[in-house]
Design a protein around this motif. Structure first.
Motif, PDB file in Angstrom:
ATOM      1  N   ALA A  37       0.831  -1.205   0.000  1.00  0.00           N
ATOM      2  CA  ALA A  37       0.000   0.000   0.000  1.00  0.00           C
ATOM      3  C   ALA A  37       0.864   1.252   0.000  1.00  0.00           C
ATOM      4  CB  ALA A  37      -0.927  -0.004   1.214  1.00  0.00           C
ATOM      5  N   LEU A  38       1.931   1.243   0.786  1.00  0.00           N
ATOM      6  CA  LEU A  38       2.822   2.399   0.839  1.00  0.00           C
ATOM      7  C   LEU A  38       3.520   2.600  -0.504  1.00  0.00           C
ATOM      8  CD1 LEU A  38       5.185   3.508   3.658  1.00  0.00           C
ATOM      9  CD2 LEU A  38       6.132   3.148   1.380  1.00  0.00           C
ATOM     10  N   LEU A  39       4.023   1.519  -1.100  1.00  0.00           N
ATOM     11  CA  LEU A  39       4.727   1.630  -2.379  1.00  0.00           C
ATOM     12  C   LEU A  39       3.788   2.116  -3.485  1.00  0.00           C
ATOM     13  CD1 LEU A  39       6.868  -1.633  -2.233  1.00  0.00           C
ATOM     14  CD2 LEU A  39       7.688   0.717  -1.924  1.00  0.00           C
ATOM     15  N   GLU A  40       2.550   1.634  -3.482  1.00  0.00           N
ATOM     16  CA  GLU A  40       1.589   2.090  -4.482  1.00  0.00           C
ATOM     17  C   GLU A  40       1.228   3.559  -4.264  1.00  0.00           C
ATOM     18  OE1 GLU A  40      -1.765  -0.502  -4.484  1.00  0.00           O
ATOM     19  OE2 GLU A  40      -0.747  -2.081  -5.612  1.00  0.00           O
ATOM     20  N   SER A  41       1.116   3.964  -3.009  1.00  0.00           N
ATOM     21  CA  SER A  41       0.827   5.360  -2.711  1.00  0.00           C
ATOM     22  C   SER A  41       1.961   6.252  -3.213  1.00  0.00           C
ATOM     23  CB  SER A  41       0.639   5.551  -1.211  1.00  0.00           C
ATOM     24  OG  SER A  41       0.455   6.912  -0.888  1.00  0.00           O
ATOM     25  N   TYR A  42       3.200   5.830  -2.947  1.00  0.00           N
ATOM     26  CA  TYR A  42       4.360   6.581  -3.426  1.00  0.00           C
ATOM     27  C   TYR A  42       4.344   6.669  -4.953  1.00  0.00           C
ATOM     28  CZ  TYR A  42       9.160   7.267  -4.976  1.00  0.00           C
ATOM     29  OH  TYR A  42      10.277   7.715  -5.645  1.00  0.00           O
ATOM     30  N   ALA A  43       4.051   5.560  -5.611  1.00  0.00           N
ATOM     31  CA  ALA A  43       4.042   5.536  -7.077  1.00  0.00           C
ATOM     32  C   ALA A  43       2.983   6.476  -7.641  1.00  0.00           C
ATOM     33  CB  ALA A  43       3.808   4.113  -7.575  1.00  0.00           C
ATOM     34  N   ARG A  44       1.839   6.579  -6.979  1.00  0.00           N
ATOM     35  CA  ARG A  44       0.805   7.503  -7.440  1.00  0.00           C
ATOM     36  C   ARG A  44       1.299   8.948  -7.384  1.00  0.00           C
ATOM     37  NH1 ARG A  44      -2.617   3.701  -4.872  1.00  0.00           N
ATOM     38  NH2 ARG A  44      -2.556   4.842  -2.892  1.00  0.00           N
ATOM     39  N   PHE A  45       2.093   9.258  -6.365  1.00  0.00           N
ATOM     40  CA  PHE A  45       2.665  10.590  -6.287  1.00  0.00           C
ATOM     41  C   PHE A  45       3.677  10.813  -7.417  1.00  0.00           C
ATOM     42  CE2 PHE A  45       1.525  10.587  -1.614  1.00  0.00           C
ATOM     43  CZ  PHE A  45       0.631  11.643  -1.717  1.00  0.00           C
ATOM     44  N   VAL A  46       4.507   9.797  -7.690  1.00  0.00           N
ATOM     45  CA  VAL A  46       5.461   9.901  -8.796  1.00  0.00           C
ATOM     46  C   VAL A  46       4.723  10.172 -10.108  1.00  0.00           C
ATOM     47  CG1 VAL A  46       7.131   8.602 -10.191  1.00  0.00           C
ATOM     48  CG2 VAL A  46       7.237   8.498  -7.691  1.00  0.00           C
ATOM     49  N   GLN A  47       3.590   9.512 -10.280  1.00  0.00           N
ATOM     50  CA  GLN A  47       2.802   9.689 -11.504  1.00  0.00           C
ATOM     51  C   GLN A  47       2.356  11.144 -11.674  1.00  0.00           C
ATOM     52  OE1 GLN A  47       2.429   7.372 -13.743  1.00  0.00           O
ATOM     53  NE2 GLN A  47       0.843   8.204 -15.094  1.00  0.00           N
ATOM     54  N   THR A  48       2.096  11.844 -10.571  1.00  0.00           N
ATOM     55  CA  THR A  48       1.633  13.231 -10.663  1.00  0.00           C
ATOM     56  C   THR A  48       2.706  14.159 -11.221  1.00  0.00           C
ATOM     57  OG1 THR A  48       2.311  13.897  -8.417  1.00  0.00           O
ATOM     58  CG2 THR A  48       0.126  12.894  -8.667  1.00  0.00           C
ATOM     59  N   LEU A  49       3.960  13.722 -11.221  1.00  0.00           N
ATOM     60  CA  LEU A  49       5.041  14.553 -11.752  1.00  0.00           C
ATOM     61  C   LEU A  49       5.100  14.499 -13.275  1.00  0.00           C
ATOM     62  CD1 LEU A  49       7.808  13.717  -9.121  1.00  0.00           C
ATOM     63  CD2 LEU A  49       6.393  15.779  -9.258  1.00  0.00           C
ATOM     64  N   GLY A  50       4.275  13.666 -13.877  1.00  0.00           N
ATOM     65  CA  GLY A  50       4.103  13.677 -15.318  1.00  0.00           C
ATOM     66  C   GLY A  50       5.299  13.252 -16.141  1.00  0.00           C
ATOM     67  N   GLY A  51       6.181  12.466 -15.556  1.00  0.00           N
ATOM     68  CA  GLY A  51       7.333  11.982 -16.313  1.00  0.00           C
ATOM     69  C   GLY A  51       8.579  12.819 -16.163  1.00  0.00           C
ATOM     70  N   ARG A  52       8.504  13.903 -15.400  1.00  0.00           N
ATOM     71  CA  ARG A  52       9.724  14.681 -15.139  1.00  0.00           C
ATOM     72  C   ARG A  52      10.709  13.881 -14.295  1.00  0.00           C
ATOM     73  NH1 ARG A  52      10.722  19.768 -15.334  1.00  0.00           N
ATOM     74  NH2 ARG A  52      11.366  19.992 -13.164  1.00  0.00           N
ATOM     75  N   TYR A  53      10.193  12.945 -13.504  1.00  0.00           N
ATOM     76  CA  TYR A  53      11.032  12.063 -12.690  1.00  0.00           C
ATOM     77  C   TYR A  53      10.661  10.613 -12.960  1.00  0.00           C
ATOM     78  CZ  TYR A  53      12.730   9.404  -8.703  1.00  0.00           C
ATOM     79  OH  TYR A  53      13.330   8.446  -7.924  1.00  0.00           O
ATOM     80  N   ILE A  54      11.673   9.786 -13.196  1.00  0.00           N
ATOM     81  CA  ILE A  54      11.505   8.344 -13.403  1.00  0.00           C
ATOM     82  C   ILE A  54      12.264   7.641 -12.289  1.00  0.00           C
ATOM     83  CG2 ILE A  54      11.912   6.398 -14.962  1.00  0.00           C
ATOM     84  CD1 ILE A  54      12.098   8.541 -17.233  1.00  0.00           C
ATOM     85  N   THR A  55      11.619   6.746 -11.588  1.00  0.00           N
ATOM     86  CA  THR A  55      12.273   6.091 -10.467  1.00  0.00           C
ATOM     87  C   THR A  55      12.844   4.734 -10.841  1.00  0.00           C
ATOM     88  OG1 THR A  55      12.075   5.565  -8.112  1.00  0.00           O
ATOM     89  CG2 THR A  55      10.251   4.894  -9.537  1.00  0.00           C
ATOM     90  N   ALA A  56      13.762   4.280 -10.011  1.00  0.00           N
ATOM     91  CA  ALA A  56      14.384   2.962 -10.135  1.00  0.00           C
ATOM     92  C   ALA A  56      14.680   2.477  -8.720  1.00  0.00           C
ATOM     93  CB  ALA A  56      15.660   3.056 -10.983  1.00  0.00           C
TER      94      ALA A  56
END
Length: 364
Positions: A112-131
């Motif tokens: 749940a925490l990882l999915e929540s974090y990923a949803r926030f990453v998605q809001t950046l619209g591709g300016r940041y890509i995680t690994a």
């Protein structure tokens, strides 16, 4: 809740927060730093985008029990700036970014925490890509991939290129061989003693490469499980409580950064320092102390660029063979950096920075 700080020309509060920090080099201001919080899952995360001149910012997500928010912010700012230079020197079309999740992954990590974090990453619209990074792995990235399009390094079954540790270790190994050539006239590490500090994902793979090349390895780690794995799989490796103060040919810092301090450099007995850890220097003055002692230091962001090259290739559909060939070019890059440093009478870190900054300047 999301709070975003964007780059601005002036600020009334210098040397605090993100803008104009006294502990950062001039000209290192970040484009964007975003704080994320989700009370339901306990998520507290910071994403730092340093520079997108060459492309979208890419960098791993570090899950770590920082002492406080200030420590987490300092780490993510330093790491993201390093990613800008790493991308530039590696020749990939990516910018520099990094993220940290504040907490103990052993007890605080959940889907749940990882999915929540990923949803926030998605809001950046591709300016940041995680690994992946310390505290996160390909399985975690698979989970993140359920909620964001901007993640690389997932398992092959999930469409990713898999664990980047082997390619990161290969890059460090190539850098070490280049340093060996500069110091001893031969790239071979056969018969050389190497102290590996940190035997996690990358350190373990590095040990495998070193043993295959004929080196003798001494290893240490604060994680007893990681050391037990090394002892079980590589019985020829010597396990020690510390390696930084051992008489060695090569000291390989592969854990967290800032192990190279004025105090530690005074006791290092190795001739070469080359490892996978980011931000190995506690401050910029430390490299001068290393050089004054005649030790060859391979700039960390050059040596550990193999994983970045792999995930950059994942985005482009590059074959594993092509990725490996590009990672092996780290040898030539380090040779060039050390040659420039010797010829111009500058430190290796400065020589590497000049090459990276030249590529950034050309792109601008």
């Amino acid at each position: 809740m999301t709070l975003t700080l964007e780059r601005r020309a002036t600020t009334a509060h210098r040397n605090v927060g993100v803008f104009g920090r006294a502990d950062f080099p001039a000209g290192s201001a970040h484009e964007q730093v975003t704080f994320f919080q989700d009370r339901a899952t306990g998520l507290e995360a910071i994403v730092a985008i340093h520079d997108t001149t060459l492309g979208p910012a890419l960098g791993g997500t570090r899950f770590y029990p920082y002492a406080d928010e200030a420590a987490a912010l300092k780490d993510v700012l330093r790491l993201s700036r390093g990613m800008t230079y790493k991308s530039a020197i590696a020749g990939v079309d990516l910018g520099g970014g990094k993220a940290v999740i504040i907490g103990d992954p052993a007890t605080g990590k959940s889907e749940a925490l990882l999915e929540s974090y990923a949803r926030f990453v998605q809001t950046l619209g591709g300016r940041y890509i995680t690994a992946g990074d310390v505290g996160t792995n390909s399985d975690d990235l698979d989970i993140m991939g359920r909620a964001t399009d901007y993640v690389v390094g997932r398992n092959t079954a999930a469409g990713g290129s898999g664990d980047s540790a082997p390619m990161t270790a290969l890059g460090v190994f190539q850098g070490m061989k280049a340093a060996a050539q500069a110091k001893w006239g031969s790239p071979s590490l056969a018969g050389r003693s190497v102290g590996v500090e940190g035997t996690g994902k990358v350190g373990y793979q590095l040990i495998k490469l070193l043993l295959a090349d004929g080196a003798s390895v001494i290893a240490t780690d604060v994680n007893s499980d990681a050391l037990d794995r090394v002892a079980r799989d590589f019985p020829e490796v010597t396990i020690a409580p510390s390696v930084i103060d051992r008489v060695l040919d090569v000291y390989a810092p592969c854990a967290l950064g800032a192990t190279l301090t004025g105090e530690s450099v005074s006791v290092i007995a190795a001739d070469v320092i080359c490892g996978a850890a980011n931000n190995q220097l506690a401050d910029t003055a430390v490299e001068r102390a290393i050089g004054d002692r005649g030790i060859v230091w391979v700039p960390d962001y050059v040596a550990n660029g193999g994983g970045l090259i792999q995930v950059a290739g994942e985005r482009l559909g590059t074959s594993a063979e092509e990725v490996r060939a590009q990672v092996e070019k780290i040898f030539a890059t380090v040779v060039r950096i050390l040659d420039v440093a010797q010829r111009e009478g500058v430190l290796a870190g400065a020589a590497a920075d000049v090459l990276a900054e030249a590529r950034l300047a050309a792109a601008r």
